[in-house]
Write a protein that holds these residues in place. Structure first.
Motif, mmCIF file in Angstrom:
data_model
loop_
_atom_site.group_PDB
_atom_site.id
_atom_site.type_symbol
_atom_site.label_atom_id
_atom_site.label_comp_id
_atom_site.label_asym_id
_atom_site.label_seq_id
_atom_site.Cartn_x
_atom_site.Cartn_y
_atom_site.Cartn_z
ATOM 1 N N CYS A 341 0.872 -8.981 7.856
ATOM 2 C CA CYS A 341 1.982 -8.287 8.514
ATOM 3 C C CYS A 341 3.304 -8.588 7.808
ATOM 4 O O CYS A 341 3.570 -9.725 7.409
ATOM 5 C CB CYS A 341 2.070 -8.703 9.980
ATOM 6 S SG CYS A 341 0.665 -8.129 10.952
ATOM 7 N N LYS A 342 4.156 -7.568 7.711
ATOM 8 C CA LYS A 342 5.424 -7.707 6.996
ATOM 9 C C LYS A 342 6.622 -7.781 7.935
ATOM 10 O O LYS A 342 7.758 -7.937 7.487
ATOM 11 C CB LYS A 342 5.595 -6.533 6.029
ATOM 12 C CG LYS A 342 4.520 -6.498 4.949
ATOM 13 C CD LYS A 342 4.706 -5.307 4.029
ATOM 14 C CE LYS A 342 3.623 -5.290 2.954
ATOM 15 N NZ LYS A 342 3.743 -4.118 2.057
ATOM 16 N N SER A 343 6.378 -7.619 9.239
ATOM 17 C CA SER A 343 7.486 -7.702 10.195
ATOM 18 C C SER A 343 6.964 -8.259 11.510
ATOM 19 O O SER A 343 5.755 -8.268 11.770
ATOM 20 C CB SER A 343 8.107 -6.324 10.428
ATOM 21 O OG SER A 343 7.182 -5.475 11.084
ATOM 22 N N GLU A 346 5.247 -5.529 13.581
ATOM 23 C CA GLU A 346 3.898 -5.238 13.089
ATOM 24 C C GLU A 346 2.923 -6.321 13.542
ATOM 25 O O GLU A 346 1.794 -6.037 13.947
ATOM 26 C CB GLU A 346 3.914 -5.138 11.566
ATOM 27 C CG GLU A 346 2.608 -4.626 10.970
ATOM 28 C CD GLU A 346 2.656 -4.512 9.459
ATOM 29 O OE1 GLU A 346 1.578 -4.337 8.857
ATOM 30 O OE2 GLU A 346 3.762 -4.605 8.879
#
Length: 420
Positions: A341-343, A346
């Protein structure tokens, strides 16, 4: 013509050919008896036509003199006469057969229509009794567009013009019926014109039933696709898949095109013979098999599952397998997905997807450590159930302040109780 003596007995014949060629080469004062053929073959006027045919064939002649009971010439018959009679008889026969066919078509339980294509429009010029019953007594000379749905007719008519026939096409009528139509197109000598013969079978009831059945099937398929279990239906003869749900694709990493070339032997991590034996036990003996298995993903990863296999009888016997991922594998998968996950949003979405397998609603709170105020919220699941239960101050939520799980049957928040 026959040449006769004074007693009207035939003594020769003079054919058209003899008359033209022999008289041209002879003196016109020559007696006709000298020019006529002397060899005369006769037939009785009571002889059947079949016997005359045999005489022509056996004697290899083209003319026979017809005589009465006393042997007197009463006429002459040629092979050309027989041919003309045959043509006339055949034409009469075909006309009679056509009339009989029309009479038969008229009383058939199917709808039969004959349509004339005038180029600029198509007009009905004959219909069977069933056609009059369904479309009304005044269908003759009506345009087909007064009977059929325009879009459906142009689709069927287009195929008729292109292929000269149609088979089991579907067409709707303006009175609400649905028909299965087959027929042919015959081009006429006039440019752009033709004759259309159609046979229609009323499938209104079946069509509605099949439409409803299809709708139910689509609903069931959507339902099956929405569950987390891996559902497989297998043809035991070759191990190919008759059906699989979306969870199978997402779990194993294949797309539909790739799955079309896979069999159960590619998916289950067991020896070929053992899988085959299990399939035979389920289909032939009706046994149900439960146990832990390993599935192989597209990347050759071994996925632990708990399976339940049973016999499913459709058009023949199949093997249906319902499999659930083992919890340990779900956690491993969750950790992998979270690491990608990048955030924060997310990550919350991935975590929610996992946790909602076990609970109804999730509400993530971002709380200020200084003031205890809620800075932001993230809600997933049944949002209406807990809507408005969190006040501005997090400490006012008993679930938050006491660290307990709120059950549906025991809502602790006074605000929610009042709303319910």
């Amino acid at each position: 013509m026959p040449i006769v003596d004074e007693n009207k007995k035939p003594v020769g014949i003079l054919t058209e050919k003899d008359f033209i060629f022999k008289l041209e080469l002879s003196n016109l004062s020559e007696k006709i008896g000298n020019v006529a053929l002397k060899e005369v073959y006769t037939a009785s006027k009571s002889d059947p036509i079949s016997q005359l045919k045999l005489k022509f064939k056996n004697l290899k002649v083209n003319h026979l003199v017809i005589v009465d009971e006393e042997g007197r010439a009463v006429g002459i018959i040629s092979t050309r006469d027989l041919l003309g009679m045959a043509k006339e008889t055949y034409a009469s026969y075909m006309e009679n057969k056509f009339r009989q066919a029309k009479d038969l078509l008229y009383i058939l339980p199917e709808i039969v229509l004959e349509i004339l294509d005038l180029g600029y429009e198509q007009v009905i010029y004959w219909g069977s009794a069933k056609a009059h019953e369904i479309f009304g007594e005044t269908i003759d000379e009506k345009s087909v567009l007064e009977i059929f749905d325009q879009e459906d007719w142009y689709r069927v008519f287009g195929k008729l013009k292109k292929l000269n026939k149609v088979h089991k096409e579907t067409i709707k009528s303006l009175n609400g019926h649905i028909f299965e139509v087959s027929g042919s197109y015959l081009k006429l000598h006039l440019e752009g014109e033709g004759k259309i013969h159609l046979v229609l079978r009323d499938i209104t009831h079946n069509h509605r039933y099949l439409t409803e059945l299809k709708s139910h099937a689509e609903f069931i398929q959507k339902l099956i696709n929405s569950i987390d279990s891996l559902i497989l239906v297998i043809d035991p003869e070759d191990g190919t898949f008759k059906f699989y749900n979306h969870t199978v694709l997402s779990c194993l990493g294949y797309d539909q095109k790739e799955m079309a070339y896979k069999t159960i032997y590619d998916i289950v991590y067991l020896p070929y013979q053992q899988i085959k034996t299990n399939l035979r036990m389920v289909t032939n003996e009706g046994k149900e098999i439960k146990g832990e298995r390993l599935y192989l993903s597209k990347n050759k990863e071994k996925i632990p599952v708990e399976t339940y296999a049973f016999r499913l009888i459709l058009d023949k016997s199949y093997v249906a397998i319902s499999s659930k991922l083992k919890p340990i594998y779900q956690l491993e998968t969750l950790n992998k997905e979270l690491s990608l996950c990048k955030s924060q949003k997310e990550a919350l979405s991935v975590l929610s997807k996992y946790l909602l397998n076990f609970i109804d609603t999730l509400q993530f709170l971002e709380i200020s450590p200084e003031t205890g105020e809620i800075l932001s919220t993230y809600v997933e699941g049944d949002q209406d159930l807990w809507k408005g239960c969190i006040e501005n101050k997090a400490k006012e939520c008993k679930a938050y302040s006491h660290g307990i799980l709120i059950e549906k049957t025991e809502i602790l928040c006074p605000k929610v109780k009042a709303e319910k």
